[in-house]
Design an enzyme around this catalytic site. Structure first.
Site, PDB file in Angstrom:
ATOM      1  N   THR A   1       1.635   7.106   0.639  1.00  0.00           N
ATOM      2  CA  THR A   1       0.989   5.954  -0.056  1.00  0.00           C
ATOM      3  C   THR A   1       1.109   5.702  -1.278  1.00  0.00           C
ATOM      4  O   THR A   1       1.848   6.475  -2.196  1.00  0.00           O
ATOM      5  CB  THR A   1      -0.774   6.497  -0.121  1.00  0.00           C
ATOM      6  OG1 THR A   1      -1.630   5.475  -0.472  1.00  0.00           O
ATOM      7  CG2 THR A   1      -1.014   7.547  -1.062  1.00  0.00           C
TER       8      THR A   1
ATOM      9  N   THR B   1      -6.866   7.540   5.889  1.00  0.00           N
ATOM     10  CA  THR B   1      -6.619   6.343   5.014  1.00  0.00           C
ATOM     11  C   THR B   1      -8.080   6.153   4.365  1.00  0.00           C
ATOM     12  O   THR B   1      -9.000   6.460   5.030  1.00  0.00           O
ATOM     13  CB  THR B   1      -5.970   5.293   5.567  1.00  0.00           C
ATOM     14  OG1 THR B   1      -6.909   4.606   6.459  1.00  0.00           O
ATOM     15  CG2 THR B   1      -4.687   5.455   6.275  1.00  0.00           C
ATOM     16  N   GLY B   2      -8.258   5.465   3.500  1.00  0.00           N
ATOM     17  CA  GLY B   2      -9.319   5.097   2.831  1.00  0.00           C
ATOM     18  C   GLY B   2      -9.556   5.959   1.248  1.00  0.00           C
ATOM     19  O   GLY B   2      -8.608   6.480   0.851  1.00  0.00           O
TER      20      GLY B   2
ATOM     21  N   THR C   1      -2.638   2.849   2.709  1.00  0.00           N
ATOM     22  CA  THR C   1      -1.682   4.286   3.247  1.00  0.00           C
ATOM     23  C   THR C   1      -1.412   4.043   4.357  1.00  0.00           C
ATOM     24  O   THR C   1      -1.796   3.227   5.278  1.00  0.00           O
ATOM     25  CB  THR C   1      -2.956   5.436   2.971  1.00  0.00           C
ATOM     26  OG1 THR C   1      -3.361   5.526   1.658  1.00  0.00           O
ATOM     27  CG2 THR C   1      -2.376   6.899   3.403  1.00  0.00           C
TER      28      THR C   1
ATOM     29  N   ARG D   1      -3.656  10.326 -11.254  1.00  0.00           N
ATOM     30  CA  ARG D   1      -4.586  10.548 -10.170  1.00  0.00           C
ATOM     31  C   ARG D   1      -3.832  10.740  -8.795  1.00  0.00           C
ATOM     32  O   ARG D   1      -2.813   9.938  -8.545  1.00  0.00           O
ATOM     33  CB  ARG D   1      -5.392   9.179 -10.140  1.00  0.00           C
ATOM     34  CG  ARG D   1      -6.426   9.153  -8.805  1.00  0.00           C
ATOM     35  CD  ARG D   1      -6.025   8.485  -7.798  1.00  0.00           C
ATOM     36  NE  ARG D   1      -7.050   8.310  -6.781  1.00  0.00           N
ATOM     37  CZ  ARG D   1      -6.830   8.261  -5.462  1.00  0.00           C
ATOM     38  NH1 ARG D   1      -5.446   7.896  -4.980  1.00  0.00           N
ATOM     39  NH2 ARG D   1      -7.742   7.930  -4.548  1.00  0.00           N
TER      40      ARG D   1
ATOM     41  N   SER E   1       0.738  -1.280  -0.102  1.00  0.00           N
ATOM     42  CA  SER E   1       0.068   0.007   0.001  1.00  0.00           C
ATOM     43  C   SER E   1       0.680   1.269  -0.164  1.00  0.00           C
ATOM     44  O   SER E   1       0.402   2.343  -0.065  1.00  0.00           O
ATOM     45  CB  SER E   1      -0.920   0.109   1.326  1.00  0.00           C
ATOM     46  OG  SER E   1      -0.163   0.112   2.289  1.00  0.00           O
TER      47      SER E   1
ATOM     48  N   GLY F   1      -9.496   8.191  -0.986  1.00  0.00           N
ATOM     49  CA  GLY F   1      -9.162   9.664  -0.852  1.00  0.00           C
ATOM     50  C   GLY F   1     -10.134  10.806  -1.529  1.00  0.00           C
ATOM     51  O   GLY F   1     -10.221  12.058  -1.143  1.00  0.00           O
TER      52      GLY F   1
HETATM   53  N1  GLY Z   1      -6.153   7.542   0.678  1.00  0.00           N
HETATM   54  C1  GLY Z   1      -5.357   7.069  -0.241  1.00  0.00           C
HETATM   55  C2  GLY Z   1      -5.747   7.288  -1.575  1.00  0.00           C
HETATM   56  O1  GLY Z   1      -6.974   7.692  -1.775  1.00  0.00           O
HETATM   57  O2  GLY Z   1      -5.050   7.686  -2.270  1.00  0.00           O
END
Ligand code: GLY
Length: 365
Positions: A235, A268-269, A217, A245, A86, A271
């Protein structure tokens, strides 16, 4: 006309005036902090994949290191670990099989921030973000420019795609379209085990909720005994993302925010959901208004709920079909973690012990 250096000096002395109590217009956003603390117990908090990171951060703090060095040293362990898919080296690649990394750091006492996005070829993007903060007049460098800056600072460009990550990308690519020319590597059910519907980026680490594309992340925040705060988020982003992206992690106020008067938060999660509500900034502002870290994190998630209206992002019961976690730390050294869905944990190190704690959550499955 003032030179840039004169300008920086003038801005710095204006800041000193504020610290000394010169009247500041602007109300509560710029005014007195909600949390007052003199000496606190040093604490580090991170996402669940950061048990080693918080332990390392505490070692640095106990050795007299500054919080920003502590948190970056902590997450470097995970960035350099090829088994963690990750973050950093070994992170899952983008749509084209290229690992692109995002990271940000914030240093409470200097009010400094540095970040990199879509950075290729450098194993420790958090260190590059720290270098942006320390050695440039900028906050965010992206893509090729970020890599060139890293090389100029002595970082080595390397191939970050491990065999493990490449295999997962090949499997994903083969499964995209039954009518294209890529054959499935093997006809087995284990793809579901690798990217469980519960959304684990790694077994046991519930971090996302979309089945096949984790948003793993690491965020780590720390406070030293003088009450100085710092944070870092790093991340490889959404697995198999569109090239270029950028998620929440490198965006100050989204995947990370530190206010040395109040607290720190990272996420985290998914984004995109965090960016839309300036998530970490929101959580820190809620702590400023008097909420505990856990309550502020839960309220930040409720903000995300209100912003999640598109049907494609909702499950059959109208709830978000993804996960987001916030990790919050206030000026008193109190910690809290919360997620949209149950099963998330976070790492805390305090008083010589690093442990995982269950995060609060909004929804039952
Ligand atoms: N939280 C990490 C991302 O969406 O890239």
């Amino acid at each position: 006309m003032a030179t840039r250096r004169q300008f920086v000096r003038r801005v710095a002395s204006a800041g000193a005036g504020v610290a000394a109590g010169v009247a500041v217009p602007g109300g509560w956003l710029e005014g007195a902090p909600a949390v007052h603390a003199r000496q606190v117990r040093p604490v580090a908090i991170s996402s669940a994949n950061g048990l080693r990171a918080v332990a390392r951060a505490m070692e640095v703090l106990e050795g007299g290191g500054e919080p920003v060095e502590a948190v970056v040293s902590g997450v470097n362990i995970v960035e350099l670990d090829p088994e963690d898919t990750s973050v950093g080296y070994g992170g899952l690649p983008n749509y084209e099989g290229v690992v692109q990394l995002d990271a940000s750091v914030m240093n409470g006492p200097t009010r400094g921030a540095g970040a990199v996005a879509a950075l290729e070829g450098i194993k420790t993007p958090s260190r590059v973000a720290l270098a942006v903060m320390r050695y440039t007049d900028h906050v965010l460098l992206v893509g090729e420019g970020a890599q060139r800056f890293a090389v100029s600072m002595g970082f080595k460009v390397e191939d970050l795609l491990t065999e493990k990550a490449r295999e997962r990308w090949l499997e994903w690519r083969a499964g995209l379209n039954p009518d294209d020319d890529y054959l499935e590597p093997k006809e087995s059910g284990d793809r579901v085990e690798r990217f469980p519907v519960s959304g684990a980026a790694e077994p046991g680490m519930l971090d996302s909720y979309d089945g096949e594309r984790p948003w793993g992340t690491i965020n780590c925040n720390a406070i030293d005994r003088d009450g100085n705060l710092a944070g870092v988020t790093t991340t490889s982003g959404l697995a198999f993302k569109l090239p270029g992206r950028v998620g929440d992690s490198p965006l100050v106020g989204a995947g990370l925010y530190v206010d040395n008067d109040v607290g720190a938060c990272g996420s985290t999660g998914r984004g995109e959901a965090v960016i839309n509500v300036c998530g970490s900034h929101t959580v820190v502002e809620l702590m400023r208004a008097g909420m505990s870290p856990q309550d502020a994190a839960l309220e930040g998630l409720r903000r995300i709920l209100r912003w999640t209206v598109e049907k494609r992002l909702l499950d059959e019961q109208g709830r978000p079909a993804f996960n987001v976690n916030f990790y919050a730390l206030n000026k008193r050294g109190e910690t809290g973690g919360a997620a949209l869905w149950p099963g998330s944990r976070f790492a805390v190190s305090v008083d010589g012990e690093a442990r995982l704690e269950d995060a609060a959550y909004l929804f039952e499955r």
